[in-house]
Design an enzyme around this catalytic site. Structure first.
Site, PDB file in Angstrom:
ATOM      1  N   GLY A 178       0.239  -0.805  -0.039  1.00 12.81           N
ATOM      2  CA  GLY A 178      -0.681   0.334  -0.076  1.00 12.81           C
ATOM      3  C   GLY A 178       0.362   0.753  -0.074  1.00 12.81           C
ATOM      4  N   ASP A 210       0.601   3.280   3.704  1.00 13.73           N
ATOM      5  CA  ASP A 210      -0.443   3.883   3.889  1.00 13.73           C
ATOM      6  C   ASP A 210      -1.492   4.418   4.459  1.00 13.73           C
ATOM      7  OD1 ASP A 210      -0.929   1.345   4.177  1.00 13.73           O
ATOM      8  OD2 ASP A 210      -2.468   1.024   2.143  1.00 13.73           O
ATOM      9  N   ASP A 239      -5.129   3.039  10.979  1.00  8.72           N
ATOM     10  CA  ASP A 239      -6.629   1.771  10.788  1.00  8.72           C
ATOM     11  C   ASP A 239      -6.809   1.604  12.652  1.00  8.72           C
ATOM     12  OD1 ASP A 239      -8.956   1.496  10.446  1.00  8.72           O
ATOM     13  OD2 ASP A 239      -8.689  -0.609   9.609  1.00  8.72           O
ATOM     14  N   LYS A 272      -7.166   6.664  10.080  1.00 11.79           N
ATOM     15  CA  LYS A 272      -8.967   6.748  10.293  1.00 11.79           C
ATOM     16  C   LYS A 272      -8.846   6.499  12.726  1.00 11.79           C
ATOM     17  CE  LYS A 272     -10.467   3.615   7.402  1.00 11.79           C
ATOM     18  NZ  LYS A 272     -11.517   2.236   6.867  1.00 11.79           N
ATOM     19  N   PHE A 305     -14.064   3.027   4.122  1.00  8.84           N
ATOM     20  CA  PHE A 305     -13.571   2.336   3.375  1.00  8.84           C
ATOM     21  C   PHE A 305     -13.153   3.073   2.276  1.00  8.84           C
ATOM     22  CE2 PHE A 305     -12.255  -0.974   0.169  1.00  8.84           C
ATOM     23  CZ  PHE A 305     -10.950  -2.203   1.283  1.00  8.84           C
ATOM     24  N   VAL A 306     -11.353   3.571   1.888  1.00 13.25           N
ATOM     25  CA  VAL A 306     -11.118   4.257   0.946  1.00 13.25           C
ATOM     26  C   VAL A 306     -10.363   3.335   0.443  1.00 13.25           C
ATOM     27  CG1 VAL A 306     -11.527   6.100   2.270  1.00 13.25           C
ATOM     28  CG2 VAL A 306      -9.466   5.013   2.576  1.00 13.25           C
ATOM     29  N   ASP A 317      -6.301  -0.578  -1.836  1.00 15.38           N
ATOM     30  CA  ASP A 317      -6.339  -1.153  -2.168  1.00 15.38           C
ATOM     31  C   ASP A 317      -8.052  -1.908  -1.653  1.00 15.38           C
ATOM     32  OD1 ASP A 317      -5.569  -2.545  -0.288  1.00 15.38           O
ATOM     33  OD2 ASP A 317      -6.038  -4.845  -1.706  1.00 15.38           O
ATOM     34  N   ARG A 350      -5.384   0.475  -6.471  1.00 15.16           N
ATOM     35  CA  ARG A 350      -3.998   1.112  -6.434  1.00 15.16           C
ATOM     36  C   ARG A 350      -3.445   2.222  -7.420  1.00 15.16           C
ATOM     37  NH1 ARG A 350      -2.929  -2.176  -1.628  1.00 15.16           N
ATOM     38  NH2 ARG A 350      -2.332  -4.339  -2.394  1.00 15.16           N
TER      39      ARG A 350
END
Ligand code: IMP
Ligand code: MG
Length: 192
Positions: free
Chosen positions: A38, A94, A97, A125, A146-147, A153, A159
């Protein structure tokens, strides 16, 4: 797909992060350690936004048995990691979370006896974070959505998008190779 963060906003924030890293790590033996897969888009842009000598390395982290919204068992593969003894390491991912991936990565990297370790991510997040640490650097704090895009991805798709987007059910169904959920009850959003 709804655009959450546009390409030019990302460019500006990544440039700011590059400047910050350049001033804080000036004269230090910096290694930026990108987390596969990512971080690759961010890594490529960030290193070109810095103007201090640095090395680039890669580590792989994946979680198995998880779902789109809950991570599974974390597996860290550090076989690509070079000697980090005495170096200042910046782990680059990336997204932060729950934070469990970063905790696992920090544990793995401490075993390499670096001089220091910090963490940087594009997205944080913060509402979902459930560990005691926070990213040392982040470009954007985002809500619990969710992004995808700019390295992130779904099912290894999306991506390449130059922006951060929120995929709708149709986008997710296409990436799953499943029929459009609007036409079937097989909705990936309900899978966990
Ligand atoms: P954490 O361990 O919960 O912090 O999760 C980190 C990993 O989960 C990231 O490296 C991503 O691979 C994945 N992830 C978490 N949220 C998202 C998202 O919104 N889109 C895509 N991947 C995500
Ligand atoms: Mg990842």
């Amino acid at each position: 797909m709804r655009v959450l963060i546009a390409e030019n906003e990302i460019r500006d924030r990544v440039r700011e992060l590059g400047n910050k890293i350049s001033s804080e790590y000036s004269g230090r033996p910096l290694t930026i350690l990108g987390v596969l897969t990512g971080s690759v888009v961010l890594l490529a842009d960030l290193i070109r936004a810095t103007n201090v000598p640095l090395r680039v390395a890669l580590i792989s982290a994946s979680s198995y048995g998880g779902t789109r919204t809950s991570p599974g068992q974390l597996s860290v593969n550090s076989s690509l990691v070079p000697d980090l003894k005495g170096r200042d390491v910046l782990i680059l991912d990336d997204i932060f979370d729950t934070g469990k991936t970063m905790v696992g990565l920090l544990e793995a990297i401490h075993g390499f006896s670096p001089a220091s370790v910090r963490t940087a991510v594009l997205l944080w997040k913060s509402d979902r974070t459930c560990v005691d640490i926070q990213p040392d650097y982040f470009c954007f704090r985002i809500p619990d959505e969710f992004v995808v895009g700019y390295g992130l991805d779904y099912n290894d798709e999306f991506r390449h998008l130059p922006y951060i987007g929120i995929p709708d059910d149709h986008d997710l169904a296409e990436a799953s190779g499943k029929p459009n959920p609007q036409c079937s009850s097989n909705n990936p959003r309900s899978s966990g």
